[in-house]
Design a protein around this motif. Structure first.
Motif, PDB file in Angstrom:
ATOM      1  N   ASP A  71       0.868  -1.174   0.000  1.00 55.07           N
ATOM      2  CA  ASP A  71       0.000   0.000   0.000  1.00 55.07           C
ATOM      3  C   ASP A  71       0.909   1.230   0.000  1.00 55.07           C
ATOM      4  OD1 ASP A  71      -1.675   2.101   0.434  1.00 55.07           O
ATOM      5  OD2 ASP A  71      -2.690   1.236   2.189  1.00 55.07           O
ATOM      6  N   SER A  81     -10.082  -0.681   2.560  1.00 52.54           N
ATOM      7  CA  SER A  81      -8.742  -0.625   1.957  1.00 52.54           C
ATOM      8  C   SER A  81      -8.574   0.736   1.301  1.00 52.54           C
ATOM      9  CB  SER A  81      -8.571  -1.735   0.918  1.00 52.54           C
ATOM     10  OG  SER A  81      -9.511  -1.543  -0.117  1.00 52.54           O
ATOM     11  N   ARG A  85      -5.161  -2.344  -3.287  1.00 55.62           N
ATOM     12  CA  ARG A  85      -5.429  -3.773  -3.237  1.00 55.62           C
ATOM     13  C   ARG A  85      -5.449  -4.372  -4.639  1.00 55.62           C
ATOM     14  NH1 ARG A  85      -8.798  -7.438   0.414  1.00 55.62           N
ATOM     15  NH2 ARG A  85      -9.674  -8.942  -1.040  1.00 55.62           N
ATOM     16  N   ARG A 130      -0.115  -4.747   3.600  1.00 59.12           N
ATOM     17  CA  ARG A 130      -1.435  -5.022   4.202  1.00 59.12           C
ATOM     18  C   ARG A 130      -1.914  -6.423   3.905  1.00 59.12           C
ATOM     19  NH1 ARG A 130      -4.156  -0.788   6.180  1.00 59.12           N
ATOM     20  NH2 ARG A 130      -3.267   1.274   5.743  1.00 59.12           N
ATOM     21  N   TYR A 131      -2.674  -6.954   4.816  1.00 60.74           N
ATOM     22  CA  TYR A 131      -3.275  -8.263   4.609  1.00 60.74           C
ATOM     23  C   TYR A 131      -4.422  -8.131   3.607  1.00 60.74           C
ATOM     24  CZ  TYR A 131      -4.403 -13.079   5.726  1.00 60.74           C
ATOM     25  OH  TYR A 131      -4.592 -14.441   5.669  1.00 60.74           O
ATOM     26  N   ASP A 142      -8.394  -4.162   5.601  1.00 62.90           N
ATOM     27  CA  ASP A 142      -7.083  -4.704   5.223  1.00 62.90           C
ATOM     28  C   ASP A 142      -6.022  -4.129   6.164  1.00 62.90           C
ATOM     29  OD1 ASP A 142      -8.194  -6.184   3.239  1.00 62.90           O
ATOM     30  OD2 ASP A 142      -7.585  -4.861   1.601  1.00 62.90           O
ATOM     31  N   PHE A 143      -5.836  -4.777   7.274  1.00 61.04           N
ATOM     32  CA  PHE A 143      -4.948  -4.250   8.319  1.00 61.04           C
ATOM     33  C   PHE A 143      -3.479  -4.348   7.927  1.00 61.04           C
ATOM     34  CE2 PHE A 143      -3.800  -8.483   9.716  1.00 61.04           C
ATOM     35  CZ  PHE A 143      -4.899  -9.247   9.310  1.00 61.04           C
ATOM     36  N   ALA A 144      -2.680  -3.482   8.513  1.00 57.73           N
ATOM     37  CA  ALA A 144      -1.255  -3.407   8.174  1.00 57.73           C
ATOM     38  C   ALA A 144      -0.463  -4.519   8.837  1.00 57.73           C
ATOM     39  CB  ALA A 144      -0.706  -2.055   8.589  1.00 57.73           C
TER      40      ALA A 144
END
Length: 492
Positions: free
Chosen positions: A106, A127, A132, A152-153, A182-184
């Motif tokens: 990202d 996101s 993404r 990011r996930y 979408d966490f880091a």
RNA sequence: GGCGCUAUCGUCUAGGGGUUAGGACGUGAGAUUCUCAAUCUCAAAACCCGGGUUCGAUUCCCGGUAGCGCUACCA
């Protein structure tokens, strides 16, 4: 290499993972204690891991203060790690997730949209736009060009997938993956975030049970995703209800100050076993009527089933920083402590007051005050007259019993002065002699003893008279009674 | 705002379809003691609200409310 044995079937390995951003606070202490009890109860392993990936906020002083707090609690641990020394493992985990396509770069500048409150309200927080979906080729090109990025996930989207886990305290938990952002995993400086580092380490250290504060309950879904991405079976989870202030707010260093620091309890003279006992009773119950419990009893009784689900209030006020129940438990533990063990614990509090009592004297005084103090720091004010060379001036009103007069007080003290020089200075002989003196004067014990007690102790409320005099000794007693007598001379 | 968790005396808690809803701290009164402390006795004190289900709900279900948590390139 991953172990295929389910975590629930392996020898338990639990961890306490504080982040060194301040002193050890009571909530963290309780989490540590519950983990420790679980480990010892199940004959498992207790791991201490310093979660120090937040370089901005971590300090060495804080590390020291946390160790100091833990040492005071008197609970040990079997293994110790520092998260900052395990960076390679975290990066490798990030690599692996990226390689599997489970994470993406990202390139949005950090803190680009700080109004995440309103953007969250619009549902635009899942996101950052365009990131993404970016092609791998473009992503690689921009990265190669040195453009900073966070990793990011890539949370499953549009599949209607439900994530789930069974919490040891809160039961089965479900959440739609589509509701998770979408966490880091990595910050733009390349450092791992808490979620990544924590999971990578939990996996690497083969933790079987994660017992932590309920504030992580919702985060757990993210962690499940990471474990899944890493190809390891997630540990068992158990979340603990939070400790809150009387106003309901989560206990915080910022808002509540030193009352949340374990050193505050230590310095006030809590016995660590009492403090541990108290903390255990917040959010956990042995399900019988026991309250006072030793460490062994706690270890024996502790199970996750006994953990409650509602937050627990620590009942302090500005005037009194300590929960009354904690104080009561401390008094109970003090009384349960053998004199030889208690006396040395009292010494520092006398030293604080500027006195350095000889060990033998302290040993003699301790049983006389043990029942009368709630905190160790009360020891000096309860026993000051044993150590003062010179008592403060007498208050004649105290030397004279209720409904009585100075003449009577003088008679009592004079009689004591006649009797005492020849009495053996031990409890029984003193009692016999002074009771006899009282009846000779036609007085009830209570009436006769008050002037003597005040003369000898300098106040009305004190430990039992005969034992006190025996410790004080003949010379001091006679001296003080004479002084009291003369302070009554001019008094009618 | 979204999502989640929680709800029994002031506080910590037990309990659970029918109980005088139990214990503890704290509070008040009394007893006992050479004062204080300790101890003992007694007292006041609670199932958040509304609907269901049921012969019967504080307990089970749903809704509401409230509190808390998460919703950070903090942990």
């Amino acid at each position: 290499m991953p172990d295929s044995t389910p975590s629930s079937a392996r020898t338990p390995r639990v961890r306490f993972a504080p982040s060194p951003t301040g002193y050890l606070h009571v909530g963290s202490a309780r989490t540590f204690i519950f983990n420790w009890l679980f480990a010892r109860h199940t004959h498992g392993t207790m791991v201490l891991r310093l979660d120090d990936t937040d370089v901005e906020r971590n300090t060495e002083a804080s590390v020291q203060s946390i160790f100091e707090g833990l040492r005071w609690l008197g609970l040990d641990w079997d293994e110790e790690y520092k998260q900052s020394e395990r960076l390679a493992l975290h990066r490798q985990a990030a690599e692996s997730l990226f390689a599997k396509g489970l994470a993406y770069r990202d390139f949005t500048p950090a803190h680009a949209g700080d109004d995440n409150q309103s953007s969250a309200a619009q549902g635009a927080w899942l996101s950052n736009p365009g990131m993404r979906e970016m092609s791998r080729a473009e992503s690689d090109r921009r990265a190669a060009a040195g453009e900073p990025f966070a990793l990011r996930y890539r949370v499953p989207r549009g599949e209607g997938r439900t994530l789930q886990f069974v919490d040891g305290v809160y039961g089965a938990q479900f959440k739609l993956a589509d509701e998770i952002e979408d966490f880091a995993l990595l910050r733009s400086d390349g450092m791992p975030t808490y979620h990544l580092a924590s999971c990578a380490d939990d996996a690497g250290l083969r933790i079987t049970h994660i017992i932590r504060g309920q504030d992580h309950l919702t985060n757990t879904f993210k962690h499940c995703l990471i474990f899944e991405g890493l190809g390891v079976e997630p540990p068992q989870f158990a979340h603990l209800p939070l400790l809150v202030a009387p106003d309901g707010a989560k206990l915080s260093k910022r808002r509540h100050g030193p009352v949340v620091s374990v050193t505050t309890y230590r310095d006030a003279g809590f016995l660590s076993q009492a403090f541990v006992n108290f903390l255990c009773l917040l959010g956990w119950s042995p399900k019988d009527d026991r309250e006072f419990m030793t460490l062994d009893e706690l270890t024996d009784a502790f199970t996750l089933e006994g953990v409650n689900r509602a937050n627990a209030v620590v009942n302090f006020t500005e005037e009194d920083p300590f929960d009354p129940k904690a104080v009561w438990l401390n008094a109970e533990h003090i009384r349960a402590t053998p004199v030889e063990e208690l006396a040395p614990r009292l010494a520092p509090f006398f030293e604080q007051a500027g006195f350095h009592p000889a060990p033998e004297k302290l040993l003699a005084v301790t049983p006389l005050i043990r029942e009368r103090i709630k905190l160790l720091r009360d020891a000096f004010s309860a026993a000051d007259f044993f150590f003062l060379d010179q008592l403060p001036p007498y208050d004649p009103a105290e030397l004279i019993p209720q409904k009585s007069d100075a003449a009577l007080a003088r008679r009592v003290l004079s009689r004591a002065l006649e009797v005492l020089p020849t009495v053996p200075f031990n409890h029984d002989a003193l009692e016999q002699a002074l009771r006899a003196a009282a009846s000779e004067l036609g007085l009830k014990a209570g009436q006769a003893f008050q002037p003597i007690r005040v003369a000898v102790c300098g106040r009305k409320n004190a430990p039992p008279l005969f034992a006190t005099m025996a410790v004080l000794g003949r010379v001091t007693c006679l001296e003080r009674i004479e002084q009291a007598l003369s302070s009554l001379e001019s008094f009618s």
